[in-house]
Design a protein around this motif. Structure first.
Motif, short mmCIF file in Angstrom:
data_model
loop_
_atom_site.label_atom_id
_atom_site.label_comp_id
_atom_site.label_asym_id
_atom_site.label_seq_id
_atom_site.Cartn_x
_atom_site.Cartn_y
_atom_site.Cartn_z
N ASN A 45 22.33 49.39 47.10
CA ASN A 45 22.77 48.01 47.34
C ASN A 45 21.60 47.11 47.72
OD1 ASN A 45 25.42 48.73 46.80
ND2 ASN A 45 25.91 49.11 48.94
N GLU A 46 20.69 47.61 48.55
CA GLU A 46 19.53 46.81 48.95
C GLU A 46 18.61 46.56 47.77
OE1 GLU A 46 18.62 45.32 51.88
OE2 GLU A 46 20.72 45.72 52.39
N SER B 6 24.09 54.77 48.92
CA SER B 6 24.68 53.48 48.57
C SER B 6 23.93 52.33 49.24
CB SER B 6 26.16 53.44 48.98
OG SER B 6 26.90 54.43 48.29
N ARG C 148 19.48 46.34 44.67
CA ARG C 148 20.11 45.36 43.78
C ARG C 148 20.07 43.96 44.39
NH1 ARG C 148 26.20 45.67 41.11
NH2 ARG C 148 25.96 43.80 39.78
N ARG D 44 19.05 47.94 39.45
CA ARG D 44 20.21 48.82 39.45
C ARG D 44 19.75 50.28 39.48
NH1 ARG D 44 25.05 46.30 37.83
NH2 ARG D 44 24.76 44.12 37.20
N ARG E 263 24.52 56.18 42.84
CA ARG E 263 25.98 56.01 42.94
C ARG E 263 26.64 57.39 42.79
NH1 ARG E 263 26.22 51.13 45.29
NH2 ARG E 263 25.09 49.56 44.08
#
Length: 291
Positions: A140-141, A136, A143, A149, A154
């Motif tokens: 997240n980084e 994650s 994105r 994406r 995920r």
């Protein structure tokens, strides 16, 4: 004479009683689950209301059978899909690791070996959470910094496969490495002296010797993957494997005999695979070798 066996009648009786109780302890829950899968009742418990196969084949509610339960069948398919991929990856990497640790000396070998063992001793929940947090963080980084994406990082099948692979590769490495340790390297040297290339020696001499261990390691990896719950629970997405589907069913509606029917199917399948694993590891008899 077996000096380790109990010699007095009292000790022999105690030994036999212990062995009997031990196997009854192992077999009783499996037998109970199997019996209630055929009970004509809405609950997996006594009293016995008659024999039925509805929990396997019925296509109507409320006694919807296993082979008509879409969610359970989908979970079963997901478990097969995950188990096959993980076992193939684990055997491939485990074979490579076996050669690395058994055939080569290099700085930090012992530290690397210990590092390989670590996922096997870490609790599955902790391992799953660690993989989820790490994946994650990367997603997240990516994105935030590049508007990229990375959905496969995920919760979902990819993370489940990676999570199970992280400790199953250790198991396959240990199984295949133990077999490789018994190999007589003079067979390879003889083949090389006769003009065979190293690649041909690998595929015609070494890997055939390792084949029983590779098959057994693959079977073990598949079975462990199929029944894994703790690590999988932390990483699963919408495509749940069978263990998570069964847990979700119990949490929502409680235990029903259809879950016992699933248990019967798994007992038969696991027993068959375990038997295959034992048979492929049997050493040929001397008479067979001589012939």
């Amino acid at each position: 004479m077996n000096v380790a066996a109990p010699q007095t009648p009292a000790l022999r009786f105690a030994y036999r009683a212990y062995v009997t109780l031990f196997f009854l302890y192992l077999a009783a829950p499996l037998a109970a689950a199997s019996v209630f899968a055929f009970n004509n009742s809405m609950f997996p418990a006594l009293p016995w209301n008659g024999f039925t196969l509805d929990w396997f084949f019925s296509d109507t509610e409320p006694m919807l059978g296993l082979f008509h339960d879409r969610r359970l069948l989908q979970g079963l398919g997901n478990s097969f899909y995950i188990g096959i991929i993980v076992s193939v990856l684990a055997v491939a990497v485990g074979t490579s690791n076996a050669f690395l640790f058994e055939r080569h000396e290099f700085p930090g070998k012992q530290a690397l070996y210990v590092l390989m063992i670590v996922p096997l001793v870490i609790p599955g929940v902790i391992l799953g959470i660690s993989i989820l947090v790490f994946a994650s963080f990367i997603a997240n980084e990516a994105r935030a910094s590049m508007d990229l994406r990375i959905n496969f990082l995920r919760p979902g099948l990819f993370l489940v496969i990676m999570g199970q692979f992280s400790f199953l590769a250790t198991i396959t490495t240990l199984v295949i490495g133990a077999r490789l340790r018994k190999f007589d390297t003079t067979l390879e040297e003889a083949a090389l002296n006769l003009g065979a290339s190293r690649l041909r020696v690998l595929f015609t001499v070494t890997l055939p010797f390792l084949r029983p261990a590779m098959i057994a390691a693959g079977v073990v990896a598949f079975l462990v993957s199929f029944e894994n719950f703790n690590t999988t629970l932390m990483l699963v997405g919408s495509d749940s494997p069978l263990t998570i589907t069964m847990y979700d069913r119990i949490a929502k509606v409680g235990s029903t005999p259809v879950l016992n029917a699933v248990s019967v199917l798994l007992i038969i399948g696991s027993g068959a695979l375990a038997l295959i694993s034992v048979l492929v590891q049997r050493e040929p008899k001397r008479a067979d070798v001589d012939s």
